[in-house]
Design a protein around this motif. Structure first.
Motif, PDB file in Angstrom:
ATOM      1  N   ARG A 114      41.767  83.282  44.619  1.00 31.65           N
ATOM      2  CA  ARG A 114      41.651  83.903  43.297  1.00 31.65           C
ATOM      3  C   ARG A 114      40.298  83.662  42.646  1.00 31.65           C
ATOM      4  O   ARG A 114      40.042  84.115  41.542  1.00 31.65           O
ATOM      5  CB  ARG A 114      42.774  83.400  42.389  1.00 31.65           C
ATOM      6  CG  ARG A 114      44.157  83.773  42.898  1.00 31.65           C
ATOM      7  CD  ARG A 114      45.279  83.263  42.028  1.00 31.65           C
ATOM      8  NE  ARG A 114      45.201  83.728  40.659  1.00 31.65           N
ATOM      9  CZ  ARG A 114      46.124  83.466  39.734  1.00 31.65           C
ATOM     10  NH1 ARG A 114      47.204  82.750  40.058  1.00 31.65           N
ATOM     11  NH2 ARG A 114      45.986  83.908  38.500  1.00 31.65           N
ATOM     12  N   ASN A 115      39.434  82.895  43.323  1.00 27.06           N
ATOM     13  CA  ASN A 115      38.072  82.656  42.828  1.00 27.06           C
ATOM     14  C   ASN A 115      38.055  82.019  41.445  1.00 27.06           C
ATOM     15  O   ASN A 115      37.259  82.379  40.581  1.00 27.06           O
ATOM     16  CB  ASN A 115      37.269  83.964  42.834  1.00 27.06           C
ATOM     17  CG  ASN A 115      37.079  84.529  44.227  1.00 27.06           C
ATOM     18  OD1 ASN A 115      36.657  83.813  45.141  1.00 27.06           O
ATOM     19  ND2 ASN A 115      37.417  85.794  44.417  1.00 27.06           N
ATOM     20  N   GLU A 116      38.932  81.071  41.260  1.00 28.41           N
ATOM     21  CA  GLU A 116      38.969  80.282  40.014  1.00 28.41           C
ATOM     22  C   GLU A 116      39.306  78.848  40.391  1.00 28.41           C
ATOM     23  O   GLU A 116      40.406  78.568  40.870  1.00 28.41           O
ATOM     24  CB  GLU A 116      40.002  80.836  39.044  1.00 28.41           C
ATOM     25  CG  GLU A 116      40.002  80.134  37.695  1.00 28.41           C
ATOM     26  CD  GLU A 116      41.003  80.730  36.720  1.00 28.41           C
ATOM     27  OE1 GLU A 116      40.987  80.305  35.555  1.00 28.41           O
ATOM     28  OE2 GLU A 116      41.809  81.606  37.110  1.00 28.41           O
ATOM     29  N   ASP A 133      40.638  76.183  44.734  1.00 27.98           N
ATOM     30  CA  ASP A 133      40.906  77.500  44.184  1.00 27.98           C
ATOM     31  C   ASP A 133      42.340  77.585  43.675  1.00 27.98           C
ATOM     32  O   ASP A 133      43.274  77.080  44.316  1.00 27.98           O
ATOM     33  CB  ASP A 133      40.686  78.571  45.254  1.00 27.98           C
ATOM     34  CG  ASP A 133      40.794  79.971  44.685  1.00 27.98           C
ATOM     35  OD1 ASP A 133      39.784  80.497  44.219  1.00 27.98           O
ATOM     36  OD2 ASP A 133      41.914  80.533  44.709  1.00 27.98           O
ATOM     37  N   ARG A 134      42.500  78.230  42.530  1.00 21.52           N
ATOM     38  CA  ARG A 134      43.817  78.324  41.901  1.00 21.52           C
ATOM     39  C   ARG A 134      44.876  78.920  42.835  1.00 21.52           C
ATOM     40  O   ARG A 134      46.020  78.484  42.847  1.00 21.52           O
ATOM     41  CB  ARG A 134      43.701  79.178  40.642  1.00 21.52           C
ATOM     42  CG  ARG A 134      44.994  79.306  39.854  1.00 21.52           C
ATOM     43  CD  ARG A 134      44.775  80.100  38.577  1.00 21.52           C
ATOM     44  NE  ARG A 134      45.932  80.031  37.702  1.00 21.52           N
ATOM     45  CZ  ARG A 134      45.949  80.528  36.467  1.00 21.52           C
ATOM     46  NH1 ARG A 134      44.868  81.128  35.972  1.00 21.52           N
ATOM     47  NH2 ARG A 134      47.031  80.418  35.720  1.00 21.52           N
ATOM     48  N   PRO A 186      41.050  75.769  33.746  1.00 22.09           N
ATOM     49  CA  PRO A 186      40.059  75.792  34.827  1.00 22.09           C
ATOM     50  C   PRO A 186      39.344  74.447  34.960  1.00 22.09           C
ATOM     51  O   PRO A 186      39.353  73.615  34.046  1.00 22.09           O
ATOM     52  CB  PRO A 186      39.086  76.897  34.383  1.00 22.09           C
ATOM     53  CG  PRO A 186      39.780  77.643  33.291  1.00 22.09           C
ATOM     54  CD  PRO A 186      40.702  76.666  32.652  1.00 22.09           C
TER      55      PRO A 186
END
Length: 309
Positions: A114-116, A133-134, A186
């Motif tokens: 998810r790129n977070e 990553d989340r 985050p």
């Protein structure tokens, strides 16, 4: 005393008096069912501990552990499970090793990227051991932390609560009710910083107002689902929203906001499945604190804290 619902060990009745059963008062099963749904795994049996820097931070499936054996430089196995190599001593080095493994794991169907980035900790207040990553958190059974805000309006006719109606194209809980502000924390942000950010992005609430939100406690749970193991800690806040201020959608998370009497919202939790699964827990916590529901044996309160420390 015996188990819930069983007769108490009370003195026998006087001779000639009618027999009488003494039972403990029970919590509302319509509320308890939501707590049970979010805590649907009794134990991590069959899962393998996952460690970083000597601390356990999660649980992985045997299949995922097998996939990690193809990266022996970064993942080591012993009698205690699987862990990142001891040479990876800094949070940055551990984060890089995890990030390098994700593309092949995603290709294998173990997770989605998810790129977070989220911080990895052994406990909710412990030091940051790395980031992940989340989308990979459930596959690794790693703890996720988030903020949930109860938007409150107190009127002469009682408490009212702002709720969001989730967008119908959301992957999780489409069209269901949500808190006025909610979101995962985050990497690098505190709960309070995340709250202010999410309030502006999701509900267009000014930072000066969002910053007045009061910490109200936390709820936590452990849920097994198709993605793996969700081990979530939700930091709950109460925010008094003045009359005349109306939350408005600032992104694609929700379609609209509505102001509901708290009694109506309680009935929706009790009688429907129209509220996002973990938001039910946040609302039960609110109803308990506001004295709107009884918890005679304390099991509702205890049930809201079954997840990570």
């Amino acid at each position: 005393m015996g188990p819930i619902g069983a007769p108490d060990a009370s003195p026998p009745p006087l001779a000639g008096a009618p027999a009488r059963r003494y039972t403990r008062p029970m919590p509302d099963p319509a509320l308890a069912r939501h707590i049970a749904a979010c805590n649907n795994i009794a134990s991590p049996a069959g899962l393998i501990p996952f460690r970083m820097g000597g601390a356990q931070v999660g649980w992985v499936s045997p299949d995922l552990a097998q996939a990690l054996t193809f990266r022996p430089r970064d993942f080591h196995f012993d009698g205690d499970g699987v862990g990142l190599a001891a040479r990876l001593r800094s949070p940055g080095a551990r984060s890089e090793a995890l990030a390098a493994a994700l593309p092949s794991l995603a290709a294998g169907g173990f997770l989605r990227i998810r790129n977070e980035a989220f911080d990895l900790r052994a406990t909710s207040t412990g030091p940051v051991l790395g980031t992940l990553d989340r989308g990979a958190l459930p596959a690794f059974g790693a703890m996720s932390q988030g903020v949930h805000v109860n938007g409150l309006v107190r009127r002469a006719d009682g408490l009212h609560v702002w709720v969001g109606i989730r967008a119908k194209d959301k992957a999780v809980a489409p069209g269901q009710l949500d808190n006025v502000v909610a979101g995962g924390i985050p990497a690098g942000l505190s709960a309070e910083e995340c709250l202010v950010k999410e309030a502006a992005e999701e509900a267009r609430l000014p930072p000066t107002l969002a910053a007045t939100a009061r910490p109200a406690g936390r709820v936590s749970y452990v849920m097994s689902n198709a993605e793996g193991l969700r081990r979530d800690v939700l930091h709950c806040f109460d925010l008094d929203i003045p009359e005349g201020i109306t939350p408005t959608p600032g992104d694609d998370e929700v379609e609209r906001f509505e102001l509901w009497p708290a009694a109506r919202l309680l009935e929706a939790v009790r009688a429907t499945d129209g509220i996002k699964f973990n938001v039910n827990l946040v609302l039960i916590d609110l109803f308990l604190r506001e004295g709107m529901v009884a918890d005679p044996d304390g099991s509702l309160r205890a049930g809201l804290d079954q997840g990570p420390d």
